[in-house]
Design an enzyme around this catalytic site. Sequence first.
Site, short mmCIF file in Angstrom:
data_model
loop_
_atom_site.label_atom_id
_atom_site.label_comp_id
_atom_site.label_asym_id
_atom_site.label_seq_id
_atom_site.Cartn_x
_atom_site.Cartn_y
_atom_site.Cartn_z
CE LYS A 289 -5.87 -5.95 5.31
NZ LYS A 289 -5.06 -7.15 5.15
CB CYS B 17 -1.35 -2.05 20.94
SG CYS B 17 -0.30 -1.54 19.57
CE LYS C 133 0.49 3.57 10.58
NZ LYS C 133 0.99 2.55 11.45
CG HIS D 292 4.01 -1.37 2.35
ND1 HIS D 292 2.90 -2.10 2.00
CD2 HIS D 292 4.18 -1.59 3.67
CE1 HIS D 292 2.44 -2.74 3.05
NE2 HIS D 292 3.19 -2.43 4.09
CB CYS E 291 3.76 -4.63 17.95
SG CYS E 291 2.84 -3.12 18.09
CB CYS F 204 0.78 -5.97 20.56
SG CYS F 204 -0.07 -5.38 19.09
CG HIS G 288 -0.40 0.01 2.52
ND1 HIS G 288 0.32 1.08 2.99
CD2 HIS G 288 -0.42 -0.90 3.52
CE1 HIS G 288 0.72 0.85 4.22
NE2 HIS G 288 0.29 -0.37 4.57
CG HIS H 75 -1.51 -2.98 15.84
ND1 HIS H 75 -0.22 -2.83 16.31
CD2 HIS H 75 -1.39 -3.21 14.52
CE1 HIS H 75 0.63 -2.97 15.31
NE2 HIS H 75 -0.06 -3.20 14.21
N1 MSP Z 1 8.32 -6.29 8.83
C1 MSP Z 1 8.48 -5.13 9.61
C2 MSP Z 1 9.80 -4.45 9.29
C3 MSP Z 1 11.01 -5.30 9.46
S1 MSP Z 1 12.45 -4.50 8.99
C4 MSP Z 1 13.69 -5.45 9.51
C5 MSP Z 1 7.34 -4.16 9.33
N2 MSP Z 1 6.71 -4.32 8.16
S2 MSP Z 1 5.46 -3.45 7.63
O1 MSP Z 1 4.96 -4.11 6.46
O2 MSP Z 1 4.54 -3.22 8.69
O3 MSP Z 1 6.05 -2.15 7.10
C6 MSP Z 1 6.48 -1.21 7.93
C7 MSP Z 1 6.92 0.04 7.21
O4 MSP Z 1 6.01 0.46 6.18
C8 MSP Z 1 6.90 1.19 8.18
O5 MSP Z 1 8.00 1.26 8.99
C9 MSP Z 1 6.86 2.32 7.24
O6 MSP Z 1 8.13 2.48 6.71
C10 MSP Z 1 5.93 1.84 6.16
N3 MSP Z 1 4.57 2.28 6.44
C11 MSP Z 1 3.47 1.53 6.71
N4 MSP Z 1 2.38 2.36 6.82
C12 MSP Z 1 2.76 3.63 6.66
C13 MSP Z 1 2.10 4.85 6.44
N5 MSP Z 1 0.79 5.01 6.57
N6 MSP Z 1 2.85 5.90 6.07
C14 MSP Z 1 4.19 5.79 5.80
N7 MSP Z 1 4.82 4.67 5.97
C15 MSP Z 1 4.23 3.62 6.68
O7 MSP Z 1 7.10 -3.34 10.16
#
Ligand code: MSP
Length: 631
Positions: A299, A144, A296, A22, A130, A127, A19, A147
Site C-alpha cells: 500500500k 525495518c 514488492k 492475500h 510487524c 515495529c 489485495h 516497512h
Molecule cells: N496476520 C498476519 C498473519 C497471521 S497468521 C497466524 C499477517 N497478515 S497479512 O495480512 O499481513 O498477510 C500476510 C500474508 O499475505 C503474507 O504472509 C503473504 O502470504 C500474503 N502477502 C501479502 N503481500 C504479499 C505479496 N505482495 N505477495 C504475496 N503474498 C504476500 O501477516
Amino acid sequence: MKKTFYVTTPIYYVNARPHIGHAYTTINADFLARWHRLDGYDTFFLTGTDEHGEKIAQAAQRAGKPPQQFVDGVADAFKKAWETLHISYDDFIRTTEERHKQVVQRYLQEIYDRGDIYYGEYEGLYCVGCERFLTEKELVDGKCPDHGVEPEPRREGNYFFKMEKYRSWLRDHIQKHPDFIRPERYRNEVLAILSEPIGDLSISRPKSRVSWGIELPWDPEHVTYVWFDALLNYVSALGYPDGERFKKYWPAAQHMIGKDILKTHAVFWPTMLKAGDVEVYKHLNVGGHLLADGRKMSKSLGNVIDPFDWARKYGPDAVRYYLLKETPYGLDGVVSEPGLIERYNADLANDLGNLLQRVRTMVLKYKGGVLRRVDPGTQEEGVLRAQSNLPATVRRLVGELRFNQALEEVLQFVRSLNRYVNERAPWKIRDPEDLDRVLYTVVDGLRTASVLLEPALPGKMAELRAALALGELEVADVASPRGLADGHRIPEEAPILFPKIETEKKKEKKGAGSQPAAPSERPETVGYGDFARLDLRVARVLEVEPHPNADRLLVFRLDVGGEERTVVGGLAEHYRPEELVGKEVVLLANLKPRKLRGVVSQGMLLAAEGSGGRLALLTPDRDVEPGSKVS
Ligand code: MSP
C-alpha cells in the site's frame, strides 16, 4: 477410512482490504485443498482474519469507527473477495470470535501452569507494522526492512514465553524432518536463525497501551501479544483440544504462508505447540512475493494490483490460473495485466478452448453428438501413454508444491491432443469407425484434463464438463484412459469456454497495419554519462540453486548491502552451485527486472567469456562490503 488433509492460509490483518498478495496465498491454498478433495482425501481448508493488536486499533481509529464495527466490515470484505475468486474454504476463523478467545486463554493458562511463562521488563525496538520487537541484526540502515520505518524504542513490563528452552528441540526436529519447512531455501534460513540463541518471546502487552486484544487469564491488566493470539487460530478453529475436527485433522496440517512471516510460523509456532504438549504441524509451505514493476506490492509503495478488478474483467479462473502458472511456488514473481492476457490467450483460449470447440463441432457434425468407444490403434498410442501417466505425474508435482509444473504437464498433454487432431485430420477420414476412434480419443483426453485442471479452474472445468456432458468426476475416475462410455452423447449447445481477449495493441495493428521498426543505430563509443547510468554493485552470493524450469540457468540469492535480490544467470554449465556460495560478484543492479523462464531476475551478474565460450564471473580482487559501488 479416508486419509485426512488440513490446509490453512495465514489469517489476514484487517487493517487493509484484500489485495493480490492475500489472493495469491489463498489461491495456492485453495489449489491444494481442491486437489486433495478430488484425490480422495477428507479435506479441511481454513482461512480467516487476524483482528486484534495495535495496528488494527489504529486503523479503526483512523476510520473513525469502534474497533469491532471496523473489523466486522473488513472481515466481510475478505469473505466476499474469496467468494469472487472461488475459494472453497470450509471455515473462516476470526480472532475476535468467542470460540477463538476461549482457546487462546486456555492455552496460555496451560503453558503458564507448566511454568513456561514469566514476568519481566523488556526493552527493545518495536515495529508496529510487524507487530513485534526487531533485533538490531534485522534492521537495515536502522529501519525495518519490510516497512521502511525506524522501530520505536520501547520499555515495558511483559510476560515472556520461554522460547529459547525449545530451540535445540526445534533444530533437531527440522533436521530430522527435511520437508518440515519447504522449499528448502526457507528451511536453511530457519536453521540459520536457530544456530544462535533466539531468546524468550514477549507474549503480552500492557492494557494501558494496547487494549484491543485478549486478556491474559491470570492478569487482566495485560492483553495477549497479537502473534501468540493469531497463531492459535490453526487449532482453535478445529475446536482444540476436544473437538472432533481437532482429533481428525491435527497434526496433518499444512500451513501456507508468505516468506514475510516465516519466523513467526517456523520458530514461534512450533515452540508454542511443543510447550503445550501438542504435536507440531506437518509442513510449513512458504511462498514468495508477487512483485509489481519489480518491487514488492504494498500500500505504501502505491503499486498494489487489484485482483478483483482483473476477476471482473477476465473472470476469476483466469486470475487463479495466471497466478498459479506464472510463478514457481516459493520464488518471487512479477505479475501484470498484459502478462495475464498473454497467458490466458496462449494456454486457455488457444490450446484448451479451441480444442474443445473443434472437437465439439466435429462430434455434432459428423456423428450427431454421439461417441463410440472403438478400440485404439497404433496412432493413438502416444496420446494414451501420456494420458495414463498424467494423474500420477500431477499428483507428484502437486505433492512437491510445483503447481506451475503440474499445470504445464496438463497443458502439454492438451497440446499433444491438438497435434493428434491435426495429424489424424478427422475431416479427411473416410472410415466411419476410424473417425469414431479419433473423436473418442480426444473427448476422453479432455475428460482427464478437465479433472486435473479443476483445482486451478474450478468454474471453467465445470463448464467444460457440461459442454461434454461429463458430470462430476474425481481423480480416481480418470486413473486410466478410456473411461468414457460407449454411446456417450454431448449437448448441442455450449458457450465458448475461453473467448480470446483482444488487446488494444492488436486491435490497433489490425486497423492501421504494422510498420517495421527502424533498426536502431548502435554508437561505437559511449559518453561517461551513459556509463554512469549503470548501477554496478558488489554482491555476496548467499545461496544458489538450479532453476526449476531451465537446465542452463542458476537462481542466485544475493546480499547487495542489506538488500536481498534474486538474480537468474546462465551459468549452470560453468559453475556448480556450491562453489559460488560466499563469493563476491558484480551485479548490474538497475537493470529492469525481467522474468527468465518463470523466475524474476532482479539484475544481471557480470561475467567474461573466455575461449570456447567458457564463462568466468567477475569478482573484486580483495574483500569489499556487499553493496559497494563499482565504477
Ligand atoms: N496476520 C498476519 C498473519 C497471521 S497468521 C497466524 C499477517 N497478515 S497479512 O495480512 O499481513 O498477510 C500476510 C500474508 O499475505 C503474507 O504472509 C503473504 O502470504 C500474503 N502477502 C501479502 N503481500 C504479499 C505479496 N505482495 N505477495 C504475496 N503474498 C504476500 O501477516
